[in-house]
Design a protein around this motif. Structure first.
Motif, PDB file in Angstrom:
ATOM      1  N   GLY A   1      31.685  12.144 -39.480  1.00 56.56           N
ATOM      2  CA  GLY A   1      30.902  13.250 -38.965  1.00 56.56           C
ATOM      3  C   GLY A   1      30.707  13.148 -37.474  1.00 56.56           C
ATOM      4  O   GLY A   1      30.754  12.065 -36.880  1.00 56.56           O
ATOM      5  N   CYS A   2      30.478  14.284 -36.846  1.00 51.84           N
ATOM      6  CA  CYS A   2      30.285  14.330 -35.404  1.00 51.84           C
ATOM      7  C   CYS A   2      28.934  13.699 -35.057  1.00 51.84           C
ATOM      8  O   CYS A   2      27.898  14.085 -35.603  1.00 51.84           O
ATOM      9  CB  CYS A   2      30.307  15.784 -34.949  1.00 51.84           C
ATOM     10  SG  CYS A   2      30.413  15.995 -33.176  1.00 51.84           S
ATOM     11  N   GLY A   3      28.958  12.707 -34.172  1.00 47.23           N
ATOM     12  CA  GLY A   3      27.739  11.990 -33.817  1.00 47.23           C
ATOM     13  C   GLY A   3      27.579  10.675 -34.544  1.00 47.23           C
ATOM     14  O   GLY A   3      26.732   9.863 -34.165  1.00 47.23           O
ATOM     15  N   ALA A   4      28.368  10.442 -35.591  1.00 45.51           N
ATOM     16  CA  ALA A   4      28.303   9.165 -36.304  1.00 45.51           C
ATOM     17  C   ALA A   4      29.005   8.089 -35.501  1.00 45.51           C
ATOM     18  O   ALA A   4      30.040   8.337 -34.873  1.00 45.51           O
ATOM     19  CB  ALA A   4      28.946   9.297 -37.679  1.00 45.51           C
TER      20      ALA A   4
ATOM     21  N   TYR B   1      28.637   5.835 -43.618  1.00 45.90           N
ATOM     22  CA  TYR B   1      27.569   6.700 -43.118  1.00 45.90           C
ATOM     23  C   TYR B   1      28.140   8.070 -42.800  1.00 45.90           C
ATOM     24  O   TYR B   1      29.215   8.188 -42.196  1.00 45.90           O
ATOM     25  CB  TYR B   1      26.939   6.099 -41.853  1.00 45.90           C
ATOM     26  CG  TYR B   1      25.951   7.032 -41.187  1.00 45.90           C
ATOM     27  CD1 TYR B   1      24.716   7.305 -41.771  1.00 45.90           C
ATOM     28  CD2 TYR B   1      26.265   7.659 -39.978  1.00 45.90           C
ATOM     29  CE1 TYR B   1      23.815   8.172 -41.165  1.00 45.90           C
ATOM     30  CE2 TYR B   1      25.368   8.531 -39.368  1.00 45.90           C
ATOM     31  CZ  TYR B   1      24.148   8.781 -39.967  1.00 45.90           C
ATOM     32  OH  TYR B   1      23.258   9.657 -39.384  1.00 45.90           O
ATOM     33  N   MET B   2      27.437   9.117 -43.213  1.00 52.31           N
ATOM     34  CA  MET B   2      27.797  10.493 -42.861  1.00 52.31           C
ATOM     35  C   MET B   2      26.682  11.092 -42.020  1.00 52.31           C
ATOM     36  O   MET B   2      25.506  11.013 -42.396  1.00 52.31           O
ATOM     37  CB  MET B   2      28.003  11.344 -44.119  1.00 52.31           C
ATOM     38  CG  MET B   2      29.210  10.978 -44.941  1.00 52.31           C
ATOM     39  SD  MET B   2      29.358  12.097 -46.371  1.00 52.31           S
ATOM     40  CE  MET B   2      30.840  11.438 -47.145  1.00 52.31           C
TER      41      MET B   2
ATOM     42  N   TYR C   1      32.754   2.832 -31.799  1.00 48.13           N
ATOM     43  CA  TYR C   1      33.262   4.115 -31.308  1.00 48.13           C
ATOM     44  C   TYR C   1      32.568   5.272 -32.016  1.00 48.13           C
ATOM     45  O   TYR C   1      31.939   5.110 -33.072  1.00 48.13           O
ATOM     46  CB  TYR C   1      34.781   4.199 -31.501  1.00 48.13           C
ATOM     47  CG  TYR C   1      35.247   4.197 -32.942  1.00 48.13           C
ATOM     48  CD1 TYR C   1      35.452   5.393 -33.628  1.00 48.13           C
ATOM     49  CD2 TYR C   1      35.496   3.006 -33.624  1.00 48.13           C
ATOM     50  CE1 TYR C   1      35.888   5.400 -34.945  1.00 48.13           C
ATOM     51  CE2 TYR C   1      35.936   3.008 -34.930  1.00 48.13           C
ATOM     52  CZ  TYR C   1      36.131   4.209 -35.595  1.00 48.13           C
ATOM     53  OH  TYR C   1      36.552   4.211 -36.900  1.00 48.13           O
ATOM     54  N   SER C   2      32.666   6.437 -31.408  1.00 50.41           N
ATOM     55  CA  SER C   2      32.021   7.632 -31.951  1.00 50.41           C
ATOM     56  C   SER C   2      32.590   8.852 -31.246  1.00 50.41           C
ATOM     57  O   SER C   2      33.495   8.736 -30.409  1.00 50.41           O
ATOM     58  CB  SER C   2      30.504   7.568 -31.710  1.00 50.41           C
ATOM     59  OG  SER C   2      30.215   7.712 -30.327  1.00 50.41           O
ATOM     60  N   SER C   3      32.018  10.006 -31.544  1.00 49.17           N
ATOM     61  CA  SER C   3      32.264  11.184 -30.712  1.00 49.17           C
ATOM     62  C   SER C   3      31.365  11.077 -29.482  1.00 49.17           C
ATOM     63  O   SER C   3      30.523  10.186 -29.388  1.00 49.17           O
ATOM     64  CB  SER C   3      31.944  12.465 -31.500  1.00 49.17           C
ATOM     65  OG  SER C   3      30.590  12.439 -31.940  1.00 49.17           O
TER      66      SER C   3
END
Length: 441
Positions: free
Chosen positions: A308-311, A51-52, A320-322
């Protein structure tokens, strides 16, 4: 029937639907940074879902609490894709040992990107990560104003299988009430152009419970969507959450009873038009045989690789994520940190899932869909009985919101209507405490 408990379940307020468990507001800074090389080497899934996330849109809708930023600047988008490519290059050695079965680009609005940047996303997926477009199903989100021939040419050439477009309402006043800057003429132009490209799956999103919406206006939007014969339609109730522009008092007039009536008439209309219900939200026609030789993906086996940021990324025991935010300033700051980052090889924000949370996740991912929870599958994975581990599931049976047929626990039609309440009710006390103590900026 346990009427008192049934009333409690179906009348208690809840935040929103659970599109994932545990909810992102339960994520925190991890005590120690976790090397991704170790996380992914232990992942059990046979195939991965890539996922992006593109966290940019033309404007923030009034109901949106996603990680997205209204920003149309091409140079900002290009710098972001540069960072996503750096991240992909660093992650590739950890995930290339298993094939990509699904690839999705979401946001935000991915097609807000200039065509050259949109093209780059597919290049990264294929040539950096190793996704084979002949073996993976590919989905892309779009919006009416960003549907252009140049972008659709790219998506068609890149073998996209599914295009998803949020419409929410075909009535301009209803769209304006949720701060969605779209004209019906723009929506219909986009739909006519999409139909020319004959993507295997066209999905349209609609929302019910909008301020000022009536029985007749809801059916008008639904029938307008049906006119274009999409293979999928998702119907969403309008919820307000912390930091959304639309506030609870603006939708309180419709109430839960009205939302349930609108859901019921939509379900009846969609079933009458040959759609099959797969969840409270998803209705779809039978898919045609794909010309691709698609790989299987077991959604219960995790393996979600989020670039990507938020993924968000899901391994068996760690999500985990940003960091997450909704406010413009905080979101812009998090994206700026992502763009400036040089090391993407560890996870430092997320949640480690113990056995109880893994079991609850497994149950929710099955039960809230019409496929239901296969009790033997649960036993095979966790070496125990779901009904023994969570005897409260029997309350669904007592209230006739679920049945067990051939060792599969399934929600009834009425139970499916209350999916959001059931999902919210099954959140563990520990996760609920983390969600309620989350400070969103």
């Amino acid at each position: 029937m346990n009427n008192s408990w049934r009333h409690h379940l179906t009348s208690e307020p809840y935040r929103s639907y659970l599109y994932s468990y545990p909810h992102k507001t339960s994520y925190r800074t991890l005590e120690t940074k976790l090397p991704l090389s170790e996380l992914w080497s232990r992942e059990l899934a046979d195939t991965f879902f890539l996922y992006m996330h593109i966290p940019f849109c033309g404007a923030r809708c009034g109901f949106c609490n996603l990680f997205t930023l209204p920003d149309k600047r091409a140079n900002v988008h290009a710098e972001y894709v540069d960072a996503l490519e750096r991240q992909a290059e660093q992650w590739a050695p950890f995930i290339q040992h298993k094939p990509i079965a699904r690839f999705a680009i979401g946001g935000g609005t991915p097609t807000l990107l200039a065509p050259t940047q949109l093209e780059r996303l597919f290049h990264i997926a294929q040539h950096v990560i190793g996704m084979n477009p002949e073996r993976a199903s590919i989905s892309v989100e779009t919006s009416p104003e960003t549907v252009t021939a140049e972008r659709l040419d790219i998506l068609k050439r890149r073998k996209v299988d599914r295009i998803s477009m949020g419409i929410q309402s075909f009535i301009e006043a209803e769209a304006e009430a949720i701060y969605r800057p779209q004209k019906p003429q723009e929506v219909e132009r986009a739909l006519k152009q999409l139909k020319l490209y004959s993507f295997p799956i066209l999905n349209l999103d609609l929302i019910y419970g909008l301020p000022g919406q009536t029985h007749d206006s809801w059916l008008y939007s639904l029938d307008k969507a049906l006119f274009y014969e999409p293979q999928e339609i998702f119907i969403y109730p309008l919820y307000t959450r912390e930091h959304t522009i639309v506030k609870p008092e603006q939708i309180r007039q419709s109430g839960e009873d009205q939302r349930l009536r609108l859901y019921s008439i939509a379900r009846e209309r969609l079933l009458a038009h040959g759609y099959t219900q797969y969840s409270m939200r998803r209705f779809a026609k039978a898919e045609a045989d794909s010309p691709k030789r698609l790989l299987d993906y077991g959604c219960h086996d995790e393996g979600m690789v989020g670039l990507g940021c938020g993924a968000r990324s899901y391994t068996n025991a760690v999500h985990y994520s940003s960091r997450y935010s909704v406010g413009r300033a905080a979101t812009a700051s998090i994206i700026a940190d992502y763009v400036a980052a040089t090391d993407f090889t560890y996870a430092d924000y997320g949640i480690v899932l113990g056995k109880d949370e893994q079991q609850r996740r497994f149950i929710l991912k099955s039960l809230l869909h019409t496929e239901g929870l296969t009790l033997a599958s649960y036993t095979g994975r966790f070496n125990s009985s779901a009904l023994n581990d969570y005897p409260e599931l029997n309350l669904l049976l007592d209230a006739e919101l679920a049945v067990v047929q051939k060792e599969v626990l399934r929600l009834t039609a009425e139970g499916m209507m209350y999916s959001d309440a059931i999902g919210d009710w099954f959140i563990s006390p520990e996760i609920r405490m983390r969600m309620e103590s989350c400070v969103i900026t």
